[in-house]
Design an enzyme around this catalytic site. Structure first.
Site, PDB file in Angstrom:
ATOM      1  N   ASP A  83       0.821  -1.213   0.000  1.00  0.00           N
ATOM      2  CA  ASP A  83       0.000   0.000   0.000  1.00  0.00           C
ATOM      3  C   ASP A  83       0.854   1.263   0.000  1.00  0.00           C
ATOM      4  O   ASP A  83       0.555   2.238  -0.692  1.00  0.00           O
ATOM      5  CB  ASP A  83      -0.906   0.040   1.242  1.00  0.00           C
ATOM      6  CG  ASP A  83      -1.957  -1.049   1.182  1.00  0.00           C
ATOM      7  OD1 ASP A  83      -2.001  -1.762   0.151  1.00  0.00           O
ATOM      8  OD2 ASP A  83      -2.723  -1.183   2.151  1.00  0.00           O
ATOM      9  N   ALA A  84       1.924   1.212   0.784  1.00  0.00           N
ATOM     10  CA  ALA A  84       2.757   2.409   0.930  1.00  0.00           C
ATOM     11  C   ALA A  84       3.385   2.799  -0.401  1.00  0.00           C
ATOM     12  O   ALA A  84       3.524   3.976  -0.727  1.00  0.00           O
ATOM     13  CB  ALA A  84       3.835   2.173   1.974  1.00  0.00           C
ATOM     14  N   ASP A 141       0.755   4.413  -2.502  1.00  0.00           N
ATOM     15  CA  ASP A 141       0.542   5.789  -2.046  1.00  0.00           C
ATOM     16  C   ASP A 141       1.649   6.715  -2.542  1.00  0.00           C
ATOM     17  O   ASP A 141       1.403   7.842  -2.941  1.00  0.00           O
ATOM     18  CB  ASP A 141       0.486   5.853  -0.515  1.00  0.00           C
ATOM     19  CG  ASP A 141      -0.739   5.119   0.016  1.00  0.00           C
ATOM     20  OD1 ASP A 141      -1.639   4.839  -0.796  1.00  0.00           O
ATOM     21  OD2 ASP A 141      -0.768   4.818   1.219  1.00  0.00           O
ATOM     22  N   LYS A 164     -28.505 -13.121 -11.923  1.00  0.00           N
ATOM     23  CA  LYS A 164     -29.285 -11.886 -11.965  1.00  0.00           C
ATOM     24  C   LYS A 164     -28.985 -11.115 -10.677  1.00  0.00           C
ATOM     25  O   LYS A 164     -29.469 -11.467  -9.599  1.00  0.00           O
ATOM     26  CB  LYS A 164     -30.779 -12.166 -12.093  1.00  0.00           C
ATOM     27  CG  LYS A 164     -31.579 -10.878 -12.268  1.00  0.00           C
ATOM     28  CD  LYS A 164     -32.974 -11.135 -12.786  1.00  0.00           C
ATOM     29  CE  LYS A 164     -33.679  -9.870 -13.225  1.00  0.00           C
ATOM     30  NZ  LYS A 164     -33.783  -8.843 -12.196  1.00  0.00           N
ATOM     31  N   GLU A 211     -24.501  -4.041 -13.495  1.00  0.00           N
ATOM     32  CA  GLU A 211     -25.262  -3.792 -12.283  1.00  0.00           C
ATOM     33  C   GLU A 211     -24.334  -3.248 -11.209  1.00  0.00           C
ATOM     34  O   GLU A 211     -23.275  -3.820 -10.951  1.00  0.00           O
ATOM     35  CB  GLU A 211     -25.872  -5.128 -11.822  1.00  0.00           C
ATOM     36  CG  GLU A 211     -27.013  -4.981 -10.863  1.00  0.00           C
ATOM     37  CD  GLU A 211     -28.364  -4.850 -11.566  1.00  0.00           C
ATOM     38  OE1 GLU A 211     -28.391  -4.604 -12.794  1.00  0.00           O
ATOM     39  OE2 GLU A 211     -29.384  -4.986 -10.870  1.00  0.00           O
ATOM     40  N   LYS A 221     -36.327 -16.737 -11.838  1.00  0.00           N
ATOM     41  CA  LYS A 221     -36.255 -16.263 -10.451  1.00  0.00           C
ATOM     42  C   LYS A 221     -35.930 -17.351  -9.419  1.00  0.00           C
ATOM     43  O   LYS A 221     -36.058 -18.539  -9.684  1.00  0.00           O
ATOM     44  CB  LYS A 221     -37.611 -15.659 -10.078  1.00  0.00           C
ATOM     45  CG  LYS A 221     -37.882 -14.341 -10.742  1.00  0.00           C
ATOM     46  CD  LYS A 221     -37.274 -13.224  -9.940  1.00  0.00           C
ATOM     47  CE  LYS A 221     -38.195 -12.017  -9.964  1.00  0.00           C
ATOM     48  NZ  LYS A 221     -37.738 -10.954  -9.119  1.00  0.00           N
ATOM     49  N   CYS A 256     -33.223  -8.827  33.448  1.00  0.00           N
ATOM     50  CA  CYS A 256     -32.918  -9.858  32.458  1.00  0.00           C
ATOM     51  C   CYS A 256     -33.983 -10.949  32.546  1.00  0.00           C
ATOM     52  O   CYS A 256     -34.234 -11.479  33.633  1.00  0.00           O
ATOM     53  CB  CYS A 256     -31.535 -10.437  32.746  1.00  0.00           C
ATOM     54  SG  CYS A 256     -31.182 -11.917  31.789  1.00  0.00           S
ATOM     55  N   CYS A 266     -32.083 -14.386  33.974  1.00  0.00           N
ATOM     56  CA  CYS A 266     -31.536 -14.557  35.321  1.00  0.00           C
ATOM     57  C   CYS A 266     -32.071 -13.524  36.315  1.00  0.00           C
ATOM     58  O   CYS A 266     -31.764 -13.601  37.501  1.00  0.00           O
ATOM     59  CB  CYS A 266     -30.010 -14.529  35.287  1.00  0.00           C
ATOM     60  SG  CYS A 266     -29.338 -12.893  34.970  1.00  0.00           S
TER      61      CYS A 266
HETATM   62  S1  IVH Z   1     -29.398  -8.219 -19.253  1.00  0.00           S
HETATM   63  C1  IVH Z   1     -31.479  -6.561 -22.852  1.00  0.00           C
HETATM   64  N1  IVH Z   1     -28.170  -9.515 -17.343  1.00  0.00           N
HETATM   65  O1  IVH Z   1     -32.236  -6.991 -14.511  1.00  0.00           O
HETATM   66  C2  IVH Z   1     -31.156  -7.237 -21.579  1.00  0.00           C
HETATM   67  N2  IVH Z   1     -29.749  -7.841 -16.720  1.00  0.00           N
HETATM   68  O2  IVH Z   1     -34.955  -6.508 -16.301  1.00  0.00           O
HETATM   69  C3  IVH Z   1     -30.661  -6.299 -20.583  1.00  0.00           C
HETATM   70  N3  IVH Z   1     -29.968  -7.525 -14.309  1.00  0.00           N
HETATM   71  O3  IVH Z   1     -32.560  -3.737 -14.724  1.00  0.00           O
HETATM   72  C4  IVH Z   1     -30.435  -6.835 -19.243  1.00  0.00           C
HETATM   73  N4  IVH Z   1     -28.500  -9.044 -13.726  1.00  0.00           N
HETATM   74  O4  IVH Z   1     -30.169  -4.296 -14.299  1.00  0.00           O
HETATM   75  C5  IVH Z   1     -29.078  -8.562 -17.645  1.00  0.00           C
HETATM   76  N5  IVH Z   1     -26.981 -10.724 -15.757  1.00  0.00           N
HETATM   77  C6  IVH Z   1     -27.883  -9.779 -16.060  1.00  0.00           C
HETATM   78  C7  IVH Z   1     -28.554  -9.040 -15.065  1.00  0.00           C
HETATM   79  C8  IVH Z   1     -29.496  -8.078 -15.438  1.00  0.00           C
HETATM   80  C9  IVH Z   1     -29.348  -8.129 -13.283  1.00  0.00           C
HETATM   81  C10 IVH Z   1     -31.001  -6.480 -14.151  1.00  0.00           C
HETATM   82  C11 IVH Z   1     -30.794  -5.286 -15.036  1.00  0.00           C
HETATM   83  C12 IVH Z   1     -32.158  -4.842 -15.438  1.00  0.00           C
HETATM   84  C13 IVH Z   1     -33.022  -5.989 -15.087  1.00  0.00           C
HETATM   85  C14 IVH Z   1     -33.610  -6.535 -16.362  1.00  0.00           C
END
Ligand code: IVH
Length: 710
Positions: free
Chosen positions: A45-46, A49, A133, A190, A331, A447, A450
């Protein structure tokens, strides 16, 4: 130019300031990438810096040399009145979400893609890129000639907000792309907050009595949209790229996976959890494999994303209004749910802290059924306006304790008894307490376990039981902490057993554990002779430890794992630490007055010193000086990166890691060309294969021991 040239002091004065500035920028950006993205720092780190200051001085003397990609420009900008709108060159679309969390979600996507592409049953399976996702906030990073010129949020997809100066404070995001000077290259991805960063941020907020954030996504969104970059910079953010926006003057790869590989090479963070796979079965496999790992990931995900890998096929599939036909999100069960708060109990912690705990109508959240969740403290509970009988939001993510993050005002959202819970995804980030708020819960004066007085330090937030180890609840927690995996690692000494040992008056103190015999244990309910022997063996094995673990195990207030390691390294021996003055303690890295006082008070007490003696007399031991690397003792592994894989015969994963770190080495989670040694035990997996492939030296435990002893 080699590193030694960079470090040499005799760079001719002003020989070529422009060249020197360029060289410093490149070097600093390179090392920032190693440090923040790859987690493989190569420069002390130093030194970093020193180079940074040299560049700052150079730029001050020659303002014309200042460039927007200079690492000195990650500094804080001015407070804004508002955000400027940014019209996206290419709209930022969303993805269709498959909410069916069963394999059917992947199967119906594949069927749609095949239909659109006119593929028959005999045609080959479609090639997909599968990734995570991320649960954060979409961001567009615009690079022109390889230099970051603008960062914008998604907004409504057509127009977002300019947040460049906040995004510049995210050290993971390169200010200049490596090896690319395309006219325009927009990176999309993201921005998110890691769970540990989120927990720490909320903890700081709680200590200050400030508003806490509901989840990492909200905390990240708040930070990105901070008008004051000074505040934004204190909210630690991270970033993963997942695609592109406008591109001019750069040859696109053929596949999505190729795009991500290319971005990674340019120094942009790309998540390692991604695969290229074929057909619906490959997608289902990825969905399931990631579901298993979800809790262990350091960040929140709310599903996985499948994308047709070929960019040519993506183009022919095209878009359906606002969503591409070539991608879908699949999901996982939500990490936040609504349920009813039935009652509030008080839990007594290891240090006597009294925590209000929500007794909930059982609810399925983050993959398990939750019926208890923490409410943290009475002040936070009041700030959130929570009352028994309310509909509350419960969050459970990773191995974090489930918590109540707020309440909802609308009765319409309240789940009826027996009805399935409502996912809390779409809820706002903060919840206005009811007006007027009349609490129906008070902290008890004594408490509940106890009966000792419950006291709150002046100006403090927490109420504590004043009973100390007289309080069975504190004793139980102290034993469980001592036995924990990251402490003395006594396998099998869990909740149930500790409960029996304390309630039966069998173990009265930490050293008491080591006087247990097989007979005493076997006499306990539901304890077979064999399990009793296993516990005795585990106790025996735990006696060989490290000073850092031992210190952590003692449960000294304010001493977590990191501080314990720092103390061990600094003092190198228990006796030196016990004798240390408050001033001596203040000399330890990251130890401030409160921590120093707490440690000093602990060791000043005769009964604590007696516990230490009894533990040592029972045979608990470690290599004195083992952790003293910083001040004394050799560091045979200094600068070396090791990877552990499989089960070692005597050392646990944590113990091996501690020994390596004490010897100056670094333990990394994945094998690369930079790995010096792979330590392989039984059932070593893909890391061993990778080591062989890359020609990295592979050692067993004996080999490691030899390395450690230099
Ligand atoms: S692709 C045209 N890949 O999910 C496709 N989106 O509804 C564009 N998100 O708000 C998105 N992980 O921010 C893609 N691996 C991923 C993702 C991702 C999260 C979010 C993205 C967007 C929403 C899509």
């Amino acid at each position: 130019m080699s590193q030694s040239d960079l470090f040499s002091a005799d760079v001719p004065a002003l020989a070529a300031p422009a060249a020197r500035a360029a060289e410093l920028r490149a070097t600093l950006n390179h090392h920032a990438h190693l440090y923040y993205v790859l987690d493989q720092p190569e420069l002390p780190d130093a030194e970093y810096d020193r180079l940074f200051q040299e560049l700052q001085a150079l730029e001050a003397a020659h303002p014309e040399l200042l460039t927007p990609d200079s690492p000195t420009q990650r500094v804080l900008g001015r407070v804004l009145d508002g955000f400027a709108p940014v019209r996206h060159a290419v709209p930022m679309l969303s993805i269709l979400t498959e909410t069916d969390t069963t394999p059917a979600g992947a199967e119906s996507f594949d069927a749609r893609v095949r239909r659109e592409l006119d593929l028959g049953e005999l045609d080959a399976p479609v090639e997909y890129a599968a990734e995570l996702k991320f649960d954060g906030l979409a961001l567009n990073l615009r690079y022109e000639q390889g230099v970051l010129v603008q960062a914008a949020t998604r907004g409504d997809g057509e127009t977002g907000e300019e947040v460049t100066q906040n995004i510049r404070t995210i050290k993971q995001i390169p200010l200049r792309l490596l090896g690319v000077d395309a006219a325009v290259l927009e990176v999309r991805g993201e921005v998110y907050m890691r769970r540990d960063d989120f927990e720490a941020l909320n903890e700081r907020q709680r200590e200050k009595g400030d508003k806490t954030f509901v989840n990492p996504r909200n905390a990240a969104a708040g930070a990105v949209r901070q008008l004051d970059p000074g505040i934004a910079a204190q909210r630690p953010l991270s970033f993963f790229a997942y695609g592109l926006g406008e591109v001019l003057g750069w040859q696109l790869p053929d596949t999505h996976a190729g795009v991500l590989d290319a971005l990674q090479t340019m120094g942009v963070p790309v998540c390692e959890h991604r695969v290229v796979t074929f057909g619906p079965s490959g997608l289902v496999q990825f969905h399931q494999a990631m579901a298993q790992q979800r809790d262990a990931l350091p960040f929140d995900i709310d599903g996985v994303v499948y994308k047709v890998n070929s960019l040519a096929l993506q183009r022919s599939l095209g878009f359906k209004t606002r969503e591409p036909r070539w991608a879908v999100a699949h999901k996982y069960p939500a990490q936040e749910q609504l349920t009813r708060l039935n009652a509030i109990d008080i839990q007594v912690g290891r240090t006597g802290k009294l925590t209000p705990v929500a007794k909930l109508e059982p609810v399925f959240v983050g993959g398990t059924t939750v019926s208890n969740a923490t409410l943290h403290n009475v002040f936070e509970l009041r700030r959130k306006g929570v009352r028994v009988g309310d509909t509350v939001i419960v969050r459970r993510a990773g191995d974090v304790i489930p918590e109540v993050v707020g309440r909802v005002a609308s009765a319409a959202l309240a789940p009826r008894a027996g009805a399935s819970a409502v996912p809390a995804d779409s809820l706002p980030s903060s919840f206005a307490p009811r007006e007027p708020y009349v609490p129906n819960f008070r902290m008890p004066a004594v408490c509940p376990v106890c009966g000792s007085a419950a006291l709150r330090e002046k100006g403090g937030i927490d109420y504590r039981c004043s009973g100390g180890l007289f309080c069975p609840a504190q004793r139980k927690q102290a034993l469980l902490h001592f036995a924990g995996r990251r402490a003395m690692d006594i396998e099998g000494l869990g909740d149930k057993l500790v409960e029996q040992l304390v309630d039966g008056g069998i173990v009265l103190s930490l050293p008491g554990l080591y006087t247990l015999g097989v007979a005493k244990l076997a006499a306990l309910e539901r304890m077979a002779d064999k399990s009793a022997q296993n516990i005795i063996d585990a106790l025996e094995k735990s006696k060989r430890t490290t000073l850092a673990r031992f210190l952590f195990a003692l449960g000294i207030r304010q001493v977590g794992e990191t501080t314990a390691k720092d103390l061990a390294r600094h003092f190198g021996s228990l006796d030196r630490l016990v004798e240390a003055s408050v001033d001596d303690l203040l000399a330890v890295r990251d130890v401030g007055p409160i921590v120093a006082q707490s440690i000093h008070t602990f060791f000043a007490q005769a009964h604590n010193r007696e516990v230490l003696e009894q533990l040592r007399a029972a045979g608990v031991h470690w290599d004195e000086g083992e952790g003293a690397a910083q001040n004394q003792g050799p560091q045979p592994l200094l600068g070396k990166t090791l990877v552990l894989t499989g089960t070692l015969p005597t050392l646990s994963r944590d113990a091996a890691k501690a020994l390596i770190e004490a010897a100056g080495g670094k333990v990394s989670g994945s094998v690369s060309k930079k790995t010096h040694y792979v330590i392989a035990g039984e059932e070593a997996g893909s890391k061993l294969d990778k080591a062989r492939e890359l020609g990295v030296e592979v050692l067993d435990e004996a080999g490691l021991t030899a390395l450690l002893s230099g």
